[in-house]
Design an enzyme around this catalytic site. Structure first.
Site, PDB file in Angstrom:
ATOM      1  N   GLY A  31      16.516  12.621 -32.301  1.00 38.06           N
ATOM      2  CA  GLY A  31      17.783  12.507 -31.590  1.00 38.06           C
ATOM      3  C   GLY A  31      17.642  11.782 -30.260  1.00 38.06           C
ATOM      4  O   GLY A  31      16.639  11.133 -29.987  1.00 38.06           O
ATOM      5  N   TYR A  32      18.705  11.906 -29.437  1.00 38.83           N
ATOM      6  CA  TYR A  32      18.812  11.174 -28.173  1.00 38.83           C
ATOM      7  C   TYR A  32      18.569   9.692 -28.452  1.00 38.83           C
ATOM      8  O   TYR A  32      17.705   9.049 -27.854  1.00 38.83           O
ATOM      9  CB  TYR A  32      17.828  11.718 -27.126  1.00 38.83           C
ATOM     10  CG  TYR A  32      18.387  11.612 -25.721  1.00 38.83           C
ATOM     11  CD1 TYR A  32      19.465  12.398 -25.323  1.00 38.83           C
ATOM     12  CD2 TYR A  32      17.862  10.704 -24.813  1.00 38.83           C
ATOM     13  CE1 TYR A  32      20.000  12.285 -24.058  1.00 38.83           C
ATOM     14  CE2 TYR A  32      18.396  10.577 -23.538  1.00 38.83           C
ATOM     15  CZ  TYR A  32      19.467  11.377 -23.175  1.00 38.83           C
ATOM     16  OH  TYR A  32      19.996  11.252 -21.904  1.00 38.83           O
ATOM     17  N   HIS A  37      15.957   3.401 -32.126  1.00 39.72           N
ATOM     18  CA  HIS A  37      16.422   4.119 -33.314  1.00 39.72           C
ATOM     19  C   HIS A  37      17.486   3.313 -34.064  1.00 39.72           C
ATOM     20  O   HIS A  37      17.479   3.233 -35.290  1.00 39.72           O
ATOM     21  CB  HIS A  37      17.058   5.460 -32.924  1.00 39.72           C
ATOM     22  CG  HIS A  37      16.152   6.406 -32.213  1.00 39.72           C
ATOM     23  ND1 HIS A  37      16.262   6.678 -30.865  1.00 39.72           N
ATOM     24  CD2 HIS A  37      15.116   7.166 -32.654  1.00 39.72           C
ATOM     25  CE1 HIS A  37      15.346   7.552 -30.519  1.00 39.72           C
ATOM     26  NE2 HIS A  37      14.633   7.873 -31.573  1.00 39.72           N
ATOM     27  N   GLN A  61       5.375  19.792 -33.541  1.00 45.77           N
ATOM     28  CA  GLN A  61       4.633  18.659 -32.990  1.00 45.77           C
ATOM     29  C   GLN A  61       4.523  18.716 -31.468  1.00 45.77           C
ATOM     30  O   GLN A  61       3.970  17.809 -30.865  1.00 45.77           O
ATOM     31  CB  GLN A  61       5.233  17.334 -33.461  1.00 45.77           C
ATOM     32  CG  GLN A  61       6.570  16.941 -32.864  1.00 45.77           C
ATOM     33  CD  GLN A  61       7.167  15.741 -33.585  1.00 45.77           C
ATOM     34  OE1 GLN A  61       7.571  15.807 -34.726  1.00 45.77           O
ATOM     35  NE2 GLN A  61       7.219  14.601 -32.905  1.00 45.77           N
ATOM     36  N   VAL A 177      11.622  -2.103 -29.620  1.00 43.42           N
ATOM     37  CA  VAL A 177      12.804  -2.627 -28.921  1.00 43.42           C
ATOM     38  C   VAL A 177      12.621  -2.343 -27.433  1.00 43.42           C
ATOM     39  O   VAL A 177      12.201  -1.237 -27.055  1.00 43.42           O
ATOM     40  CB  VAL A 177      14.098  -1.974 -29.450  1.00 43.42           C
ATOM     41  CG1 VAL A 177      15.313  -2.484 -28.680  1.00 43.42           C
ATOM     42  CG2 VAL A 177      14.251  -2.260 -30.939  1.00 43.42           C
ATOM     43  N   MET A 185      11.708   0.986 -25.262  1.00 46.78           N
ATOM     44  CA  MET A 185      12.722   2.051 -25.273  1.00 46.78           C
ATOM     45  C   MET A 185      12.088   3.348 -25.749  1.00 46.78           C
ATOM     46  O   MET A 185      11.273   3.367 -26.668  1.00 46.78           O
ATOM     47  CB  MET A 185      13.870   1.663 -26.187  1.00 46.78           C
ATOM     48  CG  MET A 185      14.600   0.448 -25.671  1.00 46.78           C
ATOM     49  SD  MET A 185      16.362   0.592 -25.851  1.00 46.78           S
ATOM     50  CE  MET A 185      16.859  -0.991 -25.169  1.00 46.78           C
ATOM     51  N   SER A 186      12.489   4.431 -25.099  1.00 48.72           N
ATOM     52  CA  SER A 186      11.993   5.754 -25.459  1.00 48.72           C
ATOM     53  C   SER A 186      12.978   6.787 -24.955  1.00 48.72           C
ATOM     54  O   SER A 186      13.541   6.638 -23.870  1.00 48.72           O
ATOM     55  CB  SER A 186      10.628   6.006 -24.818  1.00 48.72           C
ATOM     56  OG  SER A 186      10.301   7.387 -24.875  1.00 48.72           O
TER      57      SER A 186
END
Lengths: 287, 287
Positions: A31-32, A37, A61, A177, A185-186
């Site tokens: 998510g987020y 994504h 995890q 990306v 991006m993260s």
């Protein structure tokens, strides 16, 4: 787009969607959602009849003390973004749906590939990843599943798991990306303070410098020690950046190499801590 | 009936057999088929459109020093028997087909269920079983898979794995098939000398005595210690029989119990060594 919380409802949805006669692309996420994504969802949409996205912040995890509780969540925004990118169904299971009480079945890729890079500072992380991905694959039975190259080690480990457990799914790894200034991006980029955010571009810049050197005509252009020191020096010149690791390994097995040989991929990978955020970036180097 | 050695050929066979529009029953075996296996194949034939049998002596479920090399094999006879019982395809992969070089992905049911009974004298056994069964399920994608109640612990562990990994397969456990005198059928019965073969009936006789006592009106008829001592005494009266274990546990979780309570299954399980052969037998006890 349907939003579904249980595996039973998901099976009903598959029935209605005539899933048996269609191809399914699956994008597992925590998510987020960000553009990384969304690029996976768009790729899945291009290559399959149906696209399923899962949103599940997987507790197994995260180690105790890591950011499981504080991991950023915004499900309503995620639904909107996933739909716009082309998802047909979003699966948002509760923890007990994925892990019934007393669940104790582990799926583990053993050996060096899980013990290096992120496997050092997060020794139980990949065991949680392979366990949940295996479960999600069994629930979804996708034809293709999409992962980001940013988590390069994760993709290699999942490919190994799929090959060795003979899972009938094709793993598609999509390019990193980046923000306009090059930061990968993260979801964890939100942890950065404004000053850290400025310095965080050093991961990509450092890898870029190493790549340029590697592509140059200098005699030692393919020597691992040399390339690693270029990356390290660049990152270390940023006072808020603290290197977790900075390594160059064989691009498939993550075995040690001294030099990048023609025809073989090498993976230059870094993890860098900025107070609360631990960021990853990497480059595949090959002649 | 088709005999197939590679997963690629198996996928071709599935295509030709229109597998996608049919149900598949799967019987995984280590070969050297006996009436126990054949009862599984017949059950699979009854309940599915197609029946697949695998014959694979799985190295990862044998420890060094166990009988992997000497495990009895007679593939030509197995083909004949499988065909007569109703198999449509027999899958006989080489070891490298199941485990490619460097394979290191484990599937492990952790916890008490794998540490008791056979898990004590064979501590790595069930890890090999769950690994290969998971792989074979991924290759076969069966609707139902058939296992024998003789390996009661194995069936419980596989059911747990299937539930916890959300594998889309129904596990069907079929009753123990016995020789005329009550000895449970096993490929390893061929290891018995004639004299041992006579005494080997003591496993079933001992369990029978315990079951009769359990069904009697005696006040301590459901007390585990009492029932266990009945089984033990009967087996120990046979000089060639050496008890590996003789236990009564909860029939699902294999947790310790003191007494068999109404509405709950208990599993009375024995493993007994006769020089080369180690034999298993069990009874489910319930009110």
């Amino acid at each position: 787009m349907s939003i579904i919380k249980t595996t039973a409802d998901l099976q009903d949805w598959f029935q209605q969607a005539d899933r048996r006669n269609k191809t399914l692309g699956f994008v597992p996420t925590m998510g987020y959602l960000h553009e990384g994504h969304l690029s996976l969802i768009r790729a899945a949409k291009d290559q399959n009849d149906l696209v399923a996205v899962s949103i599940f912040v997987n507790p197994t995890q995260f180690a105790p003390g890591e950011d499981y509780e504080s991991y950023p969540r915004d499900t309503d925004r995620d639904y909107q973004l996933a739909m716009e990118a082309g998802a047909d169904v979003v699966f948002v299971p509760a923890v007990e749906e994925i892990y019934p009480p007393g669940a104790s079945t582990e799926v583990t890729v053993t050996g060096g590939i899980t013990r290096k890079l992120c496997g050092i500072s997060r020794p139980t992380h990949f065991q949680g990843v392979t366990r949940v991905v295996n479960i999600l694959f069994n629930i979804m039975q996708p034809n293709r599943a999409y992962f980001g190259q940013k988590d390069a080690q994760q993709s290699l480990i999942i490919k190994k798991m799929v090959r060795e457990l003979h899972l009938p799914v094709e793993i598609v790894v999509c390019p990193i990306v980046r923000e306009a200034d090059g930061l990968a991006m993260s979801s964890r980029n939100v942890y950065l303070t404004p000053e850290e955010r400025q310095q965080a571009v050093c991961l990509n810049n450092a890898l870029q410098k190493a790549e340029s050197y590697f592509k140059s005509d200098t005699p030692d252009h393919a020597v691992i020690d040399k390339l690693r020191s270029i990356i390290k020096r660049e990152i270390e010149s940023h006072p808020l950046a603290c290197i977790d690791y900075c390594e160059i390994f064989d691009g498939e097995t993550l075995e040690d190499i001294d030099e990048i040989l023609p025809g073989k991929n090498a993976l230059a990978a870094v993890a860098v801590k900025f107070s609360k955020a631990r960021l990853l970036d990497n480059r595949v180097l090959s002649i």
